[in-house]
Scaffold this motif. Structure first.
Motif, PDB file in Angstrom:
ATOM      1  N   ILE A 124       0.844  -1.189   0.000  1.00 57.67           N
ATOM      2  CA  ILE A 124       0.000   0.000   0.000  1.00 57.67           C
ATOM      3  C   ILE A 124       0.884   1.244   0.000  1.00 57.67           C
ATOM      4  N   ALA A 125       0.468   2.257  -0.764  1.00 61.82           N
ATOM      5  CA  ALA A 125       1.207   3.519  -0.808  1.00 61.82           C
ATOM      6  C   ALA A 125       1.145   4.191   0.560  1.00 61.82           C
ATOM      7  N   THR A 126       2.297   4.494   1.115  1.00 64.73           N
ATOM      8  CA  THR A 126       2.391   5.141   2.421  1.00 64.73           C
ATOM      9  C   THR A 126       3.348   6.322   2.327  1.00 64.73           C
ATOM     10  N   GLU A 127       3.390   7.072   3.389  1.00 71.22           N
ATOM     11  CA  GLU A 127       4.371   8.148   3.469  1.00 71.22           C
ATOM     12  C   GLU A 127       5.757   7.525   3.598  1.00 71.22           C
ATOM     13  N   PRO A 128       6.756   8.087   2.934  1.00 76.36           N
ATOM     14  CA  PRO A 128       8.109   7.537   3.044  1.00 76.36           C
ATOM     15  C   PRO A 128       8.678   7.710   4.454  1.00 76.36           C
ATOM     16  N   VAL A 129       9.621   6.835   4.794  1.00 81.24           N
ATOM     17  CA  VAL A 129      10.355   6.936   6.060  1.00 81.24           C
ATOM     18  C   VAL A 129      11.837   7.036   5.735  1.00 81.24           C
ATOM     19  N   GLN A 130      12.583   7.669   6.611  1.00 76.11           N
ATOM     20  CA  GLN A 130      14.010   7.840   6.406  1.00 76.11           C
ATOM     21  C   GLN A 130      14.743   6.614   6.931  1.00 76.11           C
ATOM     22  N   VAL A 131      15.501   5.948   6.070  1.00 77.62           N
ATOM     23  CA  VAL A 131      16.344   4.815   6.457  1.00 77.62           C
ATOM     24  C   VAL A 131      17.748   5.155   5.969  1.00 77.62           C
ATOM     25  N   TYR A 134      18.491   7.427   2.786  1.00 77.27           N
ATOM     26  CA  TYR A 134      17.435   7.300   1.787  1.00 77.27           C
ATOM     27  C   TYR A 134      16.043   7.410   2.398  1.00 77.27           C
ATOM     28  N   SER A 135      15.144   7.969   1.633  1.00 79.92           N
ATOM     29  CA  SER A 135      13.734   8.025   2.008  1.00 79.92           C
ATOM     30  C   SER A 135      13.042   6.890   1.247  1.00 79.92           C
ATOM     31  N   ILE A 136      12.469   5.930   1.981  1.00 74.36           N
ATOM     32  CA  ILE A 136      11.907   4.739   1.331  1.00 74.36           C
ATOM     33  C   ILE A 136      10.454   4.527   1.752  1.00 74.36           C
ATOM     34  N   HIS A 137       9.784   3.639   1.019  1.00 71.78           N
ATOM     35  CA  HIS A 137       8.404   3.263   1.315  1.00 71.78           C
ATOM     36  C   HIS A 137       8.221   1.806   0.941  1.00 71.78           C
ATOM     37  N   ASN A 138       6.985   1.340   0.900  1.00 74.33           N
ATOM     38  CA  ASN A 138       6.696  -0.088   0.712  1.00 74.33           C
ATOM     39  C   ASN A 138       7.195  -0.683  -0.604  1.00 74.33           C
TER      40      ASN A 138
END
Length: 162
Positions: A124-131, A134-138
Motif C-alpha cells: 500500500i502507498a504510504t508516506e516515506p520513512v528515512q532509512v 534514503y527516504s523509502i516506502h513499501n
C-alpha cells in the motif's frame, strides 16, 4: 546454529503448516557471508493458496512503528532492498540501468496469488520513512515473516510459490 533452529521451527513446530519435504542449500558469498535457501513442500491441509493465506504468513510492507516498533526497526535494518535505480545507480544489483531484482516494486492494494507461480504482495502507498540517507516506502520491502524476523533479528526472505 540459527539454521538448525530455523529448520526446527519450520519442520518440527510447523510454523507454516505440516512439512512433507524440504531441501536447503547453503551459499557461501564474498566477505564471508552465507545464505541458506530453504524450499518446503507443505501437506494439502497447510498449503498456502489464497491471498488471505499469504497475508497470514508473509508481508512486504514496512510495519507501523506506532503499532510494532521492534518489527519496524528489524524490517528497516534487514529487509529493505537497495535502494537502487535512479536513487542509487551504483547499487550492486544494477544491470544495464535496471535492478536485476525488479525493485522498486509497484504499489498494490491487495496481494495477488499465483502470478507466474509466485505471489505479488500487497504494498500500500504510504508516506516515506528515512532509512539511513534514503527516504523509502513499501516499494522497497523484501517479503518476510514477522514472527521469524522477531525471533532471529536477521534477513530472512520468505516467498510463496505454487
Amino acid at each position: 546454529m540459527k539454521l538448525k533452529e530455523l529448520l526446527e521451527d519450520i519442520c518440527k513446530h510447523g510454523i507454516f503448516g505440516t512439512v512433507l519435504a524440504y531441501i536447503y542449500v547453503i551459499e557461501f558469498q564474498k566477505r564471508g557471508l552465507t545464505h541458506a535457501h530453504i524450499l518446503l513442500t507443505l501437506d494439502s491441509e497447510g498449503k498456502i493458496r489464497t491471498k488471505d493465506d499469504i497475508g497470514k504468513f508473509v508481508s512486504a510492507e514496512l510495519p507501523d512503528p506506532c503499532t510494532d516498533l521492534r518489527l519496524f526497526q528489524i524490517v528497516t535494518k534487514c529487509m529493505v532492498h537497495g535502494p537502487c535505480g535512479t536513487i542509487n545507480i551504483n547499487s550492486p544489483c544494477m544491470r544495464d540501468g535496471q535492478c536485476c531484482k525488479s525493485f522498486p516494486k509497484q504499489f498494490k492494494d491487495d496481494t495477488e496469488e499465483n502470478v507466474n507461480r509466485y505471489a505479488i504482495y500487497r504494498r500500500i502507498a504510504t508516506e516515506p520513512v528515512q532509512v539511513g540517507k534514503y527516504s523509502i516506502h513499501n516499494r522497497w520491502g523484501v517479503p518476510y515473516n514477522p514472527w521469524l524476523l522477531k525471533k532471529f533479528n536477521a534477513h530472512i526472505n520468505v516467498e510463496v510459490c505454487a
